[in-house]
Motif scaffolding. Structure first.
Motif, PDB file in Angstrom:
ATOM      1  N   UNK A 194       0.831  -1.207   0.000  1.00 27.05           N
ATOM      2  CA  UNK A 194       0.000   0.000   0.000  1.00 27.05           C
ATOM      3  C   UNK A 194       0.865   1.256   0.000  1.00 27.05           C
ATOM      4  N   UNK A 195       1.870   1.284   0.861  1.00 30.36           N
ATOM      5  CA  UNK A 195       2.679   2.493   1.023  1.00 30.36           C
ATOM      6  C   UNK A 195       3.709   2.651  -0.096  1.00 30.36           C
ATOM      7  N   UNK A 196       4.422   1.582  -0.419  1.00 35.05           N
ATOM      8  CA  UNK A 196       5.530   1.693  -1.365  1.00 35.05           C
ATOM      9  C   UNK A 196       5.145   1.465  -2.818  1.00 35.05           C
ATOM     10  N   UNK A 197       4.125   0.652  -3.040  1.00 36.24           N
ATOM     11  CA  UNK A 197       3.761   0.308  -4.417  1.00 36.24           C
ATOM     12  C   UNK A 197       2.388   0.847  -4.815  1.00 36.24           C
ATOM     13  N   UNK A 236       8.230 -14.064   0.448  1.00 38.00           N
ATOM     14  CA  UNK A 236       8.179 -12.692   0.963  1.00 38.00           C
ATOM     15  C   UNK A 236       9.122 -11.792   0.171  1.00 38.00           C
ATOM     16  N   UNK A 237      10.340 -12.272  -0.061  1.00 38.94           N
ATOM     17  CA  UNK A 237      11.306 -11.499  -0.850  1.00 38.94           C
ATOM     18  C   UNK A 237      10.820 -11.345  -2.289  1.00 38.94           C
ATOM     19  N   UNK A 238      10.258 -12.413  -2.838  1.00 39.44           N
ATOM     20  CA  UNK A 238       9.715 -12.356  -4.200  1.00 39.44           C
ATOM     21  C   UNK A 238       8.605 -11.314  -4.305  1.00 39.44           C
ATOM     22  N   UNK A 239       7.787 -11.223  -3.276  1.00 39.61           N
ATOM     23  CA  UNK A 239       6.726 -10.203  -3.252  1.00 39.61           C
ATOM     24  C   UNK A 239       7.331  -8.809  -3.352  1.00 39.61           C
ATOM     25  N   UNK A 240       8.336  -8.555  -2.518  1.00 41.49           N
ATOM     26  CA  UNK A 240       8.947  -7.221  -2.498  1.00 41.49           C
ATOM     27  C   UNK A 240       9.646  -6.889  -3.812  1.00 41.49           C
ATOM     28  N   UNK A 241      10.274  -7.885  -4.420  1.00 40.50           N
ATOM     29  CA  UNK A 241      11.041  -7.629  -5.640  1.00 40.50           C
ATOM     30  C   UNK A 241      10.191  -7.537  -6.904  1.00 40.50           C
ATOM     31  N   UNK A 242       9.054  -8.224  -6.935  1.00 44.15           N
ATOM     32  CA  UNK A 242       8.295  -8.295  -8.188  1.00 44.15           C
ATOM     33  C   UNK A 242       7.007  -7.470  -8.191  1.00 44.15           C
ATOM     34  N   UNK A 299      -2.425 -10.393 -10.597  1.00 49.40           N
ATOM     35  CA  UNK A 299      -2.630 -11.825 -10.804  1.00 49.40           C
ATOM     36  C   UNK A 299      -1.451 -12.638 -10.297  1.00 49.40           C
ATOM     37  N   UNK A 300      -0.251 -12.188 -10.598  1.00 48.37           N
ATOM     38  CA  UNK A 300       0.955 -12.869 -10.127  1.00 48.37           C
ATOM     39  C   UNK A 300       1.059 -12.784  -8.605  1.00 48.37           C
ATOM     40  N   UNK A 301       0.699 -11.630  -8.052  1.00 45.66           N
ATOM     41  CA  UNK A 301       0.724 -11.461  -6.590  1.00 45.66           C
ATOM     42  C   UNK A 301      -0.279 -12.405  -5.917  1.00 45.66           C
ATOM     43  N   UNK A 302      -1.424 -12.614  -6.546  1.00 45.55           N
ATOM     44  CA  UNK A 302      -2.419 -13.544  -5.997  1.00 45.55           C
ATOM     45  C   UNK A 302      -1.844 -14.965  -5.965  1.00 45.55           C
ATOM     46  N   UNK A 303      -1.161 -15.355  -7.024  1.00 44.01           N
ATOM     47  CA  UNK A 303      -0.539 -16.687  -7.065  1.00 44.01           C
ATOM     48  C   UNK A 303       0.514 -16.815  -5.961  1.00 44.01           C
ATOM     49  N   UNK A 304       1.332 -15.786  -5.786  1.00 44.07           N
ATOM     50  CA  UNK A 304       2.351 -15.809  -4.730  1.00 44.07           C
ATOM     51  C   UNK A 304       1.687 -15.942  -3.367  1.00 44.07           C
ATOM     52  N   UNK A 305       0.640 -15.166  -3.109  1.00 44.55           N
ATOM     53  CA  UNK A 305      -0.026 -15.207  -1.801  1.00 44.55           C
ATOM     54  C   UNK A 305      -0.700 -16.556  -1.562  1.00 44.55           C
TER      55      UNK A 305
END
Length: 125
Positions: A14-17, A67-73, A82-88
């Motif tokens: 929310x804050x950074x992206x 977690x790192x993948x979330x921050x980097x991508x 969509x990709x974030x949903x798959x990661x979560x």
């Protein structure tokens, strides 16, 4: 249990992206539901495996990686939601192994008599 972790990730998004609260909420729901759905199978697996520490270690490493993948991508304003949903989803699956893994190992060490007291100590740490 992963809830603190997912809260911090959502705050970051929310804050950074510049994710909206709705986008962050969708990610939170996907994480929570996948964790809920896989908690019982994870507990069953942890009860019957002889490699409890290896499974727990793998779950912790996978959680850290995701977690790192979330921050980097993560893209600005949820460009790759969509990709974030798959990661979560997968992050919820692997974090489902952590509480039963810790409890299974704890019970193996202290037995059923000392379980309640030891779990209380574990939660305080």
């Amino acid at each position: 249990d992963g809830l603190t972790m997912i809260n911090m990730q959502n705050a970051f998004l929310i804050v950074s992206k510049n994710y909206t609260e709705k986008q962050a909420g969708v990610l939170f729901v996907v994480f929570g539901l996948s964790q809920f759905l896989f908690q019982t199978p994870a507990g069953y697996m942890m009860d019957y495996t002889n490699k409890k520490t290896a499974v727990l270690s793998a779950a912790c490493i996978a959680t850290s990686f995701l977690t790192i993948l979330t921050a980097l991508t993560a893209q600005e304003e949820g460009g790759n939601i969509g990709f974030m949903i798959v990661i979560k989803f997968f992050q919820g699956v692997v974090t489902a192994f952590i509480p039963p893994g810790l409890n299974s190992i704890t019970q193996g060490i202290v037995g059923s008599v000392g379980m309640t007291k030891q779990v209380s100590r574990n939660e305080m740490m």
